[in-house]
Design a protein around this motif. Structure first.
Motif, mmCIF file in Angstrom:
data_model
loop_
_atom_site.group_PDB
_atom_site.id
_atom_site.type_symbol
_atom_site.label_atom_id
_atom_site.label_comp_id
_atom_site.label_asym_id
_atom_site.label_seq_id
_atom_site.Cartn_x
_atom_site.Cartn_y
_atom_site.Cartn_z
ATOM 1 N N MET A 94 0.848 -1.187 0.000
ATOM 2 C CA MET A 94 0.000 0.000 0.000
ATOM 3 C C MET A 94 0.885 1.239 0.000
ATOM 4 S SD MET A 94 -2.924 1.287 2.724
ATOM 5 C CE MET A 94 -3.739 -0.304 2.767
ATOM 6 N N VAL A 95 0.664 2.137 -0.962
ATOM 7 C CA VAL A 95 1.499 3.332 -1.066
ATOM 8 C C VAL A 95 0.713 4.614 -0.773
ATOM 9 C CG1 VAL A 95 3.039 2.202 -2.694
ATOM 10 C CG2 VAL A 95 1.139 3.585 -3.558
ATOM 11 N N GLY A 96 -0.585 4.502 -0.563
ATOM 12 C CA GLY A 96 -1.373 5.669 -0.218
ATOM 13 C C GLY A 96 -2.802 5.276 0.083
ATOM 14 N N TYR A 97 -3.483 6.116 0.842
ATOM 15 C CA TYR A 97 -4.891 5.828 1.166
ATOM 16 C C TYR A 97 -5.605 7.114 1.536
ATOM 17 C CZ TYR A 97 -4.372 6.715 6.150
ATOM 18 O OH TYR A 97 -4.170 7.336 7.361
ATOM 19 N N ASP A 154 -9.002 11.288 6.581
ATOM 20 C CA ASP A 154 -7.631 10.930 6.923
ATOM 21 C C ASP A 154 -6.963 10.297 5.715
ATOM 22 O OD1 ASP A 154 -5.374 10.643 8.494
ATOM 23 O OD2 ASP A 154 -6.005 8.725 9.336
ATOM 24 N N GLY A 155 -5.640 10.338 5.678
ATOM 25 C CA GLY A 155 -4.945 9.719 4.562
ATOM 26 C C GLY A 155 -3.459 9.995 4.615
ATOM 27 N N GLY A 156 -2.764 9.442 3.636
ATOM 28 C CA GLY A 156 -1.328 9.649 3.565
ATOM 29 C C GLY A 156 -0.735 8.926 2.370
ATOM 30 N N VAL A 157 0.507 9.290 2.048
ATOM 31 C CA VAL A 157 1.209 8.704 0.910
ATOM 32 C C VAL A 157 2.601 8.284 1.361
ATOM 33 C CG1 VAL A 157 2.111 9.119 -1.426
ATOM 34 C CG2 VAL A 157 -0.077 10.135 -0.722
ATOM 35 N N HIS A 158 3.018 7.124 0.910
ATOM 36 C CA HIS A 158 4.362 6.621 1.213
ATOM 37 C C HIS A 158 5.404 7.641 0.736
ATOM 38 C CE1 HIS A 158 7.928 4.080 1.165
ATOM 39 N NE2 HIS A 158 7.242 3.141 1.818
ATOM 40 N N PRO A 159 6.446 7.906 1.531
ATOM 41 C CA PRO A 159 7.453 8.896 1.131
ATOM 42 C C PRO A 159 8.049 8.659 -0.255
ATOM 43 C CG PRO A 159 7.765 8.285 3.414
ATOM 44 C CD PRO A 159 6.703 7.382 2.881
ATOM 45 N N ARG A 162 3.924 12.955 -6.832
ATOM 46 C CA ARG A 162 3.631 12.339 -8.126
ATOM 47 C C ARG A 162 2.139 12.419 -8.445
ATOM 48 N NH1 ARG A 162 7.090 6.633 -7.781
ATOM 49 N NH2 ARG A 162 9.109 7.561 -7.217
ATOM 50 N N GLY A 163 1.398 13.177 -7.660
ATOM 51 C CA GLY A 163 -0.037 13.305 -7.880
ATOM 52 C C GLY A 163 -0.890 12.296 -7.144
ATOM 53 N N VAL A 164 -0.256 11.359 -6.416
ATOM 54 C CA VAL A 164 -1.029 10.350 -5.689
ATOM 55 C C VAL A 164 -1.862 11.002 -4.592
ATOM 56 C CG1 VAL A 164 -0.884 8.284 -4.242
ATOM 57 C CG2 VAL A 164 0.652 8.549 -6.207
ATOM 58 N N GLY A 165 -1.250 11.896 -3.830
ATOM 59 C CA GLY A 165 -1.967 12.561 -2.749
ATOM 60 C C GLY A 165 -3.132 13.387 -3.260
ATOM 61 N N THR A 166 -2.942 14.055 -4.394
ATOM 62 C CA THR A 166 -4.025 14.860 -4.967
ATOM 63 C C THR A 166 -5.208 13.976 -5.344
ATOM 64 O OG1 THR A 166 -2.489 16.527 -5.798
ATOM 65 C CG2 THR A 166 -4.650 16.395 -6.857
ATOM 66 N N ARG A 167 -4.932 12.858 -5.994
ATOM 67 C CA ARG A 167 -6.027 11.960 -6.382
ATOM 68 C C ARG A 167 -6.751 11.432 -5.149
ATOM 69 N NH1 ARG A 167 -5.962 6.705 -10.489
ATOM 70 N NH2 ARG A 167 -8.042 5.942 -9.917
ATOM 71 N N LEU A 168 -6.004 11.060 -4.126
ATOM 72 C CA LEU A 168 -6.623 10.513 -2.921
ATOM 73 C C LEU A 168 -7.436 11.573 -2.186
ATOM 74 C CD1 LEU A 168 -3.667 8.323 -1.641
ATOM 75 C CD2 LEU A 168 -5.879 7.481 -2.459
ATOM 76 N N LEU A 169 -6.904 12.785 -2.116
ATOM 77 C CA LEU A 169 -7.620 13.853 -1.420
ATOM 78 C C LEU A 169 -8.932 14.166 -2.132
ATOM 79 C CD1 LEU A 169 -7.546 15.857 0.926
ATOM 80 C CD2 LEU A 169 -6.309 17.443 -0.563
ATOM 81 N N ARG A 170 -8.890 14.244 -3.456
ATOM 82 C CA ARG A 170 -10.123 14.499 -4.206
ATOM 83 C C ARG A 170 -11.127 13.368 -4.023
ATOM 84 N NH1 ARG A 170 -7.207 16.583 -9.809
ATOM 85 N NH2 ARG A 170 -6.813 18.748 -9.114
ATOM 86 N N ALA A 171 -10.628 12.136 -4.021
ATOM 87 C CA ALA A 171 -11.520 10.995 -3.802
ATOM 88 C C ALA A 171 -12.129 11.042 -2.408
ATOM 89 C CB ALA A 171 -10.751 9.686 -3.993
ATOM 90 N N GLY A 172 -11.345 11.476 -1.423
ATOM 91 C CA GLY A 172 -11.861 11.588 -0.069
ATOM 92 C C GLY A 172 -12.969 12.619 0.043
ATOM 93 N N VAL A 173 -12.810 13.741 -0.628
ATOM 94 C CA VAL A 173 -13.850 14.781 -0.602
ATOM 95 C C VAL A 173 -15.128 14.263 -1.268
ATOM 96 C CG1 VAL A 173 -14.492 17.069 -1.441
ATOM 97 C CG2 VAL A 173 -12.200 16.678 -0.483
ATOM 98 N N GLU A 174 -14.985 13.559 -2.369
ATOM 99 C CA GLU A 174 -16.163 12.999 -3.031
ATOM 100 C C GLU A 174 -16.847 11.954 -2.152
ATOM 101 O OE1 GLU A 174 -17.682 14.064 -5.792
ATOM 102 O OE2 GLU A 174 -16.188 15.666 -5.570
ATOM 103 N N ALA A 175 -16.045 11.146 -1.447
ATOM 104 C CA ALA A 175 -16.620 10.162 -0.532
ATOM 105 C C ALA A 175 -17.347 10.851 0.611
ATOM 106 C CB ALA A 175 -15.516 9.254 0.005
ATOM 107 N N ALA A 176 -16.793 11.960 1.090
ATOM 108 C CA ALA A 176 -17.455 12.711 2.154
ATOM 109 C C ALA A 176 -18.812 13.219 1.684
ATOM 110 C CB ALA A 176 -16.572 13.874 2.596
#
Length: 320
Positions: A64-67, A85-90, A95-109
């Motif tokens: 797992m590299v991000g969630y 909550d979330g995070g990305v492996h150092p 590389r845009g992983v955090g942006t995709r996850l953050l946007r997905a989190g807002v949509e899930a909210a």
């Protein structure tokens, strides 16, 4: 984007991979948070975390590299604050992983808000240590703004323990199974006027408080002469933190006094009692987190007891 990664919701079977990711993040971010598989499983079985609708994880093979994971509130009146909550492996940051996850989190909210509290106003909250590199830029880019600051404070125990005492007519008792409901009820009453707080129903209490990190012998309830509970202190301890640092830290996770009994020195006496107890029980340090804009007595209470601030956290909010 990211053809080398696979994306799917979290499941309860991801506890080990989640712990590995969080510990890899800790090695760089240094927030003092270490995890065992049991700790992350507790997060994954949270009754208010709908993993299928409210989470997304990125994997490189089996790693797992991000969630991102959201938790809705069991109760909401005018405002429904969904915690993201979330995070990305150092090794996978910037590389845009955090942006995709953050946007997905807002949509899930948004989705969980519409399902559970559609009549309330939605606010999405992110709570992270201020010093984590790149975090402020990431959340600001998605429209989040800082709304609150929190201080992490630590106490060295030993000779630094003060001598504050409870007022006459009050008695303190450690946690017991028969008193558990009193602990929960006093917590809810004490936090009624705290910013962002909502009542904890029994299932939430069991998941977040009375779990494998809960320290019953270091958690206390104060009763008045009639036996009515008026204040509470809950202590937690993370085995993974001690394994990583060699320091046994007693975290005062909940400290509260019901409103009509404030201003009498009850909290000061309770904290002093707990400090002596955890020192006698072999802890090396005590710690707590305080809202910088908490009701009167919050931050000053701990500083007068000998705590000193070591880290600052920021609560970021978005009204989508």
């Amino acid at each position: 984007m990211h053809p080398e990664l696979t994306w799917r919701p979290l499941t309860r079977e991801d506890a080990r991979a989640s712990a590995d990711l969080l510990n890899a993040m800790e090695a760089v971010d240094r927030t003092g948070e270490n995890y065992t598989e049991e700790d992350t499983l507790q997060e994954l079985v949270d009754p208010y975390a709908d993993l299928e609708r409210g989470s997304l994880a990125a994997f490189a093979g089996e790693v797992m590299v991000g969630y991102a994971k959201v938790r809705f509130r069991p109760v909401a009146a005018e405002v429904h604050r969904v915690f993201l909550d979330g995070g990305v492996h150092p090794d996978h940051r910037r590389r845009g992983v955090g942006t995709r996850l953050l946007r997905a989190g807002v949509e899930a909210a948004r989705a969980l808000h519409a399902l559970h509290h559609p009549a309330a106003k939605l606010v999405v909250d992110v709570h992270k240590a201020e010093h984590v590199a790149g975090l402020a830029e990431l959340v600001r880019a998605q429209g989040f703004t800082p709304v609150r600051h929190y201080r992490h404070l630590e106490h060295p125990l030993g000779d630094a323990i003060g001598d504050a005492a409870l007022p006459d007519g009050l008695r303190v008792e450690p946690w017991s199974e028969p008193a558990d409901e009193d602990f929960r009820r006093v917590r809810n009453l004490a936090f009624e006027d705290h910013w962002g707080a909502t009542p904890m129903p029994p299932d939430h209490w069991r998941n977040k408080v009375v779990n494998q990190t809960f320290q019953p012998a270091a958690s206390f309830l104060v009763r008045d002469a009639a036996g009515t509970p008026v204040a509470v202190l809950v202590t937690m301890w993370w085995e993974a933190d001690t394994a990583a640092t060699g320091v046994r830290d007693a975290r005062f996770m909940v400290v509260g006094t019901v409103r009509e009994h404030r201003g009498r020195g009850i909290a000061s006496g309770l904290v002093a009692h707990a400090l002596r107890a955890v020192a006698d029980q072999g802890y090396d340090r005590a710690s707590a987190s305080v809202d910088s804009a908490a009701p009167p007595g919050g931050s000053g209470l701990f500083e007068r007891a000998g705590f000193t601030p070591t880290m600052r956290y920021v609560r970021w909010a978005l009204e989508p």
